[in-house]
Design a protein around this motif. Structure first.
Motif, PDB file in Angstrom:
ATOM      1  N   ALA D 116       0.807  -1.252  -0.052  1.00  0.00           N
ATOM      2  CA  ALA D 116       0.099  -0.059  -0.008  1.00  0.00           C
ATOM      3  C   ALA D 116       0.892   1.154   0.094  1.00  0.00           C
ATOM      4  O   ALA D 116       0.447   2.206  -0.706  1.00  0.00           O
ATOM      5  CB  ALA D 116      -0.926   0.258   1.203  1.00  0.00           C
ATOM      6  N   VAL D 117       2.017   1.125   0.814  1.00  0.00           N
ATOM      7  CA  VAL D 117       2.602   2.368   0.894  1.00  0.00           C
ATOM      8  C   VAL D 117       3.727   2.437  -0.629  1.00  0.00           C
ATOM      9  O   VAL D 117       3.666   3.770  -1.166  1.00  0.00           O
ATOM     10  CB  VAL D 117       3.673   2.193   1.886  1.00  0.00           C
ATOM     11  N   LEU D 118       3.997   1.228  -1.102  1.00  0.00           N
ATOM     12  CA  LEU D 118       4.457   1.408  -2.527  1.00  0.00           C
ATOM     13  C   LEU D 118       3.385   2.069  -3.408  1.00  0.00           C
ATOM     14  O   LEU D 118       4.057   3.011  -4.496  1.00  0.00           O
ATOM     15  CB  LEU D 118       5.177   0.157  -3.004  1.00  0.00           C
ATOM     16  N   LEU D 119       2.247   1.725  -3.182  1.00  0.00           N
ATOM     17  CA  LEU D 119       1.197   2.141  -4.357  1.00  0.00           C
ATOM     18  C   LEU D 119       1.027   3.598  -4.041  1.00  0.00           C
ATOM     19  O   LEU D 119       0.976   4.276  -4.933  1.00  0.00           O
ATOM     20  CB  LEU D 119      -0.104   1.648  -3.731  1.00  0.00           C
ATOM     21  N   LEU D 158       0.109  -3.415 -10.282  1.00  0.00           N
ATOM     22  CA  LEU D 158       0.882  -4.404  -9.738  1.00  0.00           C
ATOM     23  C   LEU D 158       0.715  -4.405  -8.117  1.00  0.00           C
ATOM     24  O   LEU D 158       0.513  -5.112  -7.244  1.00  0.00           O
ATOM     25  CB  LEU D 158       1.898  -4.421 -10.113  1.00  0.00           C
ATOM     26  N   TYR D 159       0.743  -3.033  -7.435  1.00  0.00           N
ATOM     27  CA  TYR D 159       0.946  -2.744  -6.028  1.00  0.00           C
ATOM     28  C   TYR D 159      -0.629  -2.954  -5.636  1.00  0.00           C
ATOM     29  O   TYR D 159      -0.718  -3.880  -4.697  1.00  0.00           O
ATOM     30  CB  TYR D 159       1.450  -1.500  -5.881  1.00  0.00           C
ATOM     31  N   ALA D 160      -1.310  -2.564  -6.232  1.00  0.00           N
ATOM     32  CA  ALA D 160      -2.942  -2.798  -5.741  1.00  0.00           C
ATOM     33  C   ALA D 160      -3.068  -4.319  -5.771  1.00  0.00           C
ATOM     34  O   ALA D 160      -3.687  -4.813  -4.690  1.00  0.00           O
ATOM     35  CB  ALA D 160      -3.920  -2.140  -6.691  1.00  0.00           C
ATOM     36  N   LEU D 161      -2.765  -5.086  -6.736  1.00  0.00           N
ATOM     37  CA  LEU D 161      -2.769  -6.421  -6.892  1.00  0.00           C
ATOM     38  C   LEU D 161      -2.169  -7.209  -5.518  1.00  0.00           C
ATOM     39  O   LEU D 161      -2.654  -8.120  -4.953  1.00  0.00           O
ATOM     40  CB  LEU D 161      -2.288  -7.028  -8.253  1.00  0.00           C
ATOM     41  N   GLY D 162      -0.759  -6.707  -5.510  1.00  0.00           N
ATOM     42  CA  GLY D 162      -0.090  -7.149  -4.196  1.00  0.00           C
ATOM     43  C   GLY D 162      -0.783  -7.023  -2.998  1.00  0.00           C
ATOM     44  O   GLY D 162      -0.654  -7.804  -2.047  1.00  0.00           O
ATOM     45  N   ILE D 163      -1.369  -5.751  -2.750  1.00  0.00           N
ATOM     46  CA  ILE D 163      -2.106  -5.834  -1.560  1.00  0.00           C
ATOM     47  C   ILE D 163      -3.164  -6.708  -1.281  1.00  0.00           C
ATOM     48  O   ILE D 163      -3.286  -7.367  -0.199  1.00  0.00           O
ATOM     49  CB  ILE D 163      -2.968  -4.362  -1.356  1.00  0.00           C
ATOM     50  N   GLY D 164      -3.973  -7.139  -2.064  1.00  0.00           N
ATOM     51  CA  GLY D 164      -4.914  -8.079  -2.209  1.00  0.00           C
ATOM     52  C   GLY D 164      -4.263  -9.619  -1.982  1.00  0.00           C
ATOM     53  O   GLY D 164      -4.567 -10.443  -1.085  1.00  0.00           O
ATOM     54  N   LEU D 165      -3.324  -9.841  -3.053  1.00  0.00           N
ATOM     55  CA  LEU D 165      -2.750 -11.177  -2.884  1.00  0.00           C
ATOM     56  C   LEU D 165      -1.899 -11.580  -1.554  1.00  0.00           C
ATOM     57  O   LEU D 165      -1.766 -12.575  -1.091  1.00  0.00           O
ATOM     58  CB  LEU D 165      -1.603 -11.385  -4.047  1.00  0.00           C
ATOM     59  N   ALA D 166      -1.638 -10.433  -0.826  1.00  0.00           N
ATOM     60  CA  ALA D 166      -0.893 -10.571   0.512  1.00  0.00           C
ATOM     61  C   ALA D 166      -1.708 -11.366   1.415  1.00  0.00           C
ATOM     62  O   ALA D 166      -1.125 -12.116   2.304  1.00  0.00           O
ATOM     63  CB  ALA D 166      -0.536  -9.060   1.211  1.00  0.00           C
ATOM     64  N   ILE D 171       4.159 -14.471  -0.499  1.00  0.00           N
ATOM     65  CA  ILE D 171       5.240 -14.578  -1.559  1.00  0.00           C
ATOM     66  C   ILE D 171       4.767 -14.359  -2.762  1.00  0.00           C
ATOM     67  O   ILE D 171       5.766 -13.752  -3.497  1.00  0.00           O
ATOM     68  CB  ILE D 171       5.539 -16.286  -1.541  1.00  0.00           C
ATOM     69  N   LEU D 172       3.563 -14.326  -3.209  1.00  0.00           N
ATOM     70  CA  LEU D 172       3.079 -13.558  -4.344  1.00  0.00           C
ATOM     71  C   LEU D 172       3.081 -12.223  -4.337  1.00  0.00           C
ATOM     72  O   LEU D 172       3.538 -11.589  -5.400  1.00  0.00           O
ATOM     73  CB  LEU D 172       1.511 -14.284  -4.428  1.00  0.00           C
ATOM     74  N   SER D 173       2.884 -11.494  -3.130  1.00  0.00           N
ATOM     75  CA  SER D 173       2.930 -10.109  -3.317  1.00  0.00           C
ATOM     76  C   SER D 173       4.542  -9.892  -3.266  1.00  0.00           C
ATOM     77  O   SER D 173       4.711  -8.594  -4.024  1.00  0.00           O
ATOM     78  CB  SER D 173       2.600  -9.546  -1.852  1.00  0.00           C
ATOM     79  N   ASP D 174       5.691 -10.518  -2.823  1.00  0.00           N
ATOM     80  CA  ASP D 174       6.714 -10.276  -2.788  1.00  0.00           C
ATOM     81  C   ASP D 174       7.279 -10.352  -4.445  1.00  0.00           C
ATOM     82  O   ASP D 174       8.131  -9.451  -4.856  1.00  0.00           O
ATOM     83  CB  ASP D 174       7.524 -11.249  -1.950  1.00  0.00           C
ATOM     84  N   ILE D 175       6.979 -11.301  -5.087  1.00  0.00           N
ATOM     85  CA  ILE D 175       7.314 -11.559  -6.418  1.00  0.00           C
ATOM     86  C   ILE D 175       6.656 -10.425  -7.412  1.00  0.00           C
ATOM     87  O   ILE D 175       7.409  -9.690  -7.973  1.00  0.00           O
ATOM     88  CB  ILE D 175       6.593 -12.793  -6.859  1.00  0.00           C
ATOM     89  N   LEU D 176       5.603  -9.875  -7.191  1.00  0.00           N
ATOM     90  CA  LEU D 176       5.145  -8.821  -7.845  1.00  0.00           C
ATOM     91  C   LEU D 176       6.026  -7.473  -7.530  1.00  0.00           C
ATOM     92  O   LEU D 176       6.182  -6.762  -8.513  1.00  0.00           O
ATOM     93  CB  LEU D 176       3.444  -8.506  -7.366  1.00  0.00           C
TER      94      LEU D 176
END
Lengths: 201, 201, 201, 201
Positions: D116-119, D158-166, D171-176
Motif C-alpha cells: 500500500a505504501v509502495l502504491l 501491480l501494487y494494488a494486486l499485491g495488497i490483495g494477494l498478501a 510470497i505472491l506479493s513479494d514476487i509482484l
C-alpha cells in the motif's frame, strides 16, 4: 559584490536544507512498528502517525517559505546566519514534540508545549525576516514585500491561543494548529513577485 | 586554475555541511519524551535540554567559522581534506558527549570529557587552519588574516582549564565553556575582510 | 554536451555526499553513553570507539577517493548511477558492522563479516571504476590514470585474507584492515594529475 | 527567466536528495546487530536484511527517476513543490515499513501495508509528473516524453494486486514487488532523450 553575496546565501540555504531534511526524516524514527501484525496493533499508532503528518506539513511549510524568503533577499550577513541557526534550533525540536504529543494526544501539557514550540518557530522566523530586512534596507523590494505582515502575525496569535486552549480541550488547540497550516500551505506570493521581477530583469 | 580549486572547495564545504547538519540534528534524538505528561516529568529533561542547547551553539559556531575560513582560502589540497575529516570526527562525538553530560550534569568525568572533546575540536580546527595556510602561502591575504591567532588559542587554554576544574566543581567548567561560546559566537571578522576585498575586486 | 554531463555528475556527487555524510555520522549513534560516570565504565566503550574510529577512516577514504575519481571522469551514464548506488549500499552497512564488531571485538564471525563487507565495498568501488571507464573510453586520460590498478587490487586480496584469518586470530585481521587504511589514506595521485591537467587547459 | 527557474529546480533537487539520502540510510538503523556471534544469530537477520535490500532498491529507483524527470522539466512552481513534498512523505515511511515487514515477513497485514505504501509512492510520483506537465505545457518536449505512460501505470496496478494477494500468500506479493523493481531499475529513457536534445542545443 552581488555574486559573492549570492554564493554566501547558497551555502546558508544548502546547510538549512540539510538540517531540515534530517529533521523531517528522523521524525519517522519514532513511528515504531507495532509488535503485533493485526489491524488493531496498527491502529494504536494512529495518534503518532497523525502527529507525524502534521509535523511533516509544518516543517515542509517552513522549508518552502524559508526558500522563498531567502531567494527574495539580496544577501545575508552574520546576524542572518545566527537568526537562521536560531530558527533551525526550534525546528529541530519537532521530532521530540511530535513523539511526545503522539504518545499523549489528549494530555494538556504535551499539546500546550507543541503549540509553544510552534510559537517559538514562528517568532524565530519573524526574527530571521527582520535581520534579512536590515540587510536589504528599508527601500528594497524585499521591504515592500513584507509591508503587510499579517500572515506572520496571525500564527503567533493563534499558537499563543492554542497554548491556553490546551488546558480546556486539546481538540481546540489541534484545530487552531490545522488552521495555521492551511493558511501557510500556500507559499508567500509576495516574495514570488520579487523573484519573478528580478528573473525577467 | 582558480575556478577548479573553487569547485574542489565547494564539494568539501558541501560534504562538511552535510556531516555537520546530521550531527547538529541527531543530537536531538537523545532528548527522549518523558513517560509522564506533567511539568515535573518535563523538568527532569532540563539538564539534557541545556546540554543540547550548548552543543547546538558549539556545532553552530564551528559551522559558521568553518564557512568563513574556507571562503577566505584560495583552495584546498589532500592534507586539507584529511584535516577537515579529522575536525568532523571530533565534532561527530558531540551527540555522545551531550547525551552523557546531560544525564550526569554534576559528575566530574563526563564534564571533563566534554571539555576534552571541545579541546580536541579546537585543536583540530587549528590544524585545519594550518593546512589551509600552507595552501595559501605565507604572503597570502589568508596568512595576514590569521596573523593574530589569540582567538583560536584562548579556547584551547580555557578548555584545558575546564578539564581540570571539572574535578573541583563542574559549575566552573560550565562557566568556562559558556565564556568560550560567547567569545566565538561572533564570526571571525578577519576573514570577512578578505571576502569583502575579493568580492569587490 | 560537456556542461550537461558535468551537471549530472554534480548531482550524483551531491547525493553520494549526502548518503556518505549520514552513514559516517549515524555510526556514532551506537556509541551509547555508559550508565556509570567513572573511568571504568568509560573504558568499556573502548572497543566500540576503536571500531568507530576505523570505520570513520574507511568511509572517509571512500568519500575522498570517490570525489577524486568522479572529478577525473568526463561524465556518467545510467550504469554509473546504479554502480554508484551499489557502492553506497555496501557502505551503508558500515554502521551495522561497526556496532557488531565493536560489541564483540575478538569473536571470529563479526570480524570476518566486517572484512567481508569491506571486501564488497572494494569490489563495488572497482565496478564503479569500470563503468566510469566505459563512459570515458579506452583512450581517455581517465583510462590511462587507472592503467596500473594494483592499489585497487591489493585491498581485495588483503580483505579476503582477513576473512580467513579472523578464524585464526581476529588481531591478524585487524592488522590487515589497518594496513589497507594506511595504503589508501593518501588520495589517488593518478586522478590528481588529470584534474590538474584539465584545470590548466 | 530560464536560468532562474533552473536555480529553483536545483534547490528542490538538493532538498529532495537530502531527504532521500537520509531515508535510504536510516533504514539501516533497524538492522540491529544480533546478540550472539554465531552464524545462526546472524541468519535470524535475513528477512530484515532482505527487506532492507528491497527498500534500498526502491528508494534508489525513485531517486534515479526523480532525478531524470526533474532534469527534463523546464521549471517548477508552488504546486510542484507540494507534490514533491507529498512524494517525500510517502517515501519517508519506507524505514517504518521495512522494519515491520522485516520483522514479520510472512504476515498478511505488514506485507499488504508495504504494498500500500509502495502504491501511494507510485501515485504521488504520478501526481508530481502531472504538476510538472502543467508547468511545461501540453506541447512541450516533457509532455511528449510522457505520452506513453504505461510504465507509471503498471506498478499502480501491480501494487494494488499485491495488497490483495498478501492475504492469499505473501510470497505472491513479494514476487509482484520484485517484478516492478526489475521494470523500473532502468531509468526512464524517454527523459534521457530530452536531456540529450537540450544538451546538444
Amino acid at each position: 559584490m552581488r555574486a559573492r553575496f549570492s554564493t554566501e546565501t547558497e551555502r546558508l540555504e544548502a546547510f538549512s536544507d540539510g538540517v531540515i531534511a534530517v529533521i523531517i526524516t528522523i521524525m519517522v524514527l519514532d513511528l515504531r512498528p507495532p509488535l503485533g501484525t493485526d489491524l488493531k496493533s496498527l491502529s494504536s499508532l494512529l495518534p503518532t502517525f497523525a502527529a507525524y503528518v502534521l509535523s511533516f506539513i509544518f516543517v515542509g511549510i517552513y522549508w518552502n517559505n524559508h526558500h522563498h524568503m531567502l531567494r527574495a533577499s539580496s544577501g545575508i550577513d552574520g546576524r542572518v546566519m545566527w537568526a537562521n541557526l536560531h530558527l533551525l534550533f526550534w525546528l529541530s525540536l519537532a521530532p521530540f514534540m511530535t513523539s511526545w504529543v503522539g504518545a499523549h494526544p489528549t494530555a494538556a501539557i504535551p499539546t500546550a508545549l507543541y503549540c509553544a514550540v510552534l510559537l517559538l518557530d514562528a517568532i524565530a522566523y519573524a526574527i530571521l525576516q527582520t535581520t534579512l530586512l536590515a540587510v536589504n534596507g528599508a527601500d528594497s523590494p524585499f521591504a515592500q514585500a513584507i509591508a503587510s505582515r499579517w500572515k506572520g502575525r496571525v500564527p503567533i496569535v493563534l499558537y499563543a491561543l492554542g497554548i491556553g486552549l490546551a488546558f480546556v480541550s486539546t481538540i481546540l488547540s489541534d484545530i487552531l494548529v490545522i488552521v495555521v497550516a492551511i493558511i501557510w500551505i500556500v507559499p508567500d506570493r509576495r516574495f514570488e513577485a520579487i523573484i519573478g521581477q528580478e528573473s525577467s530583469a
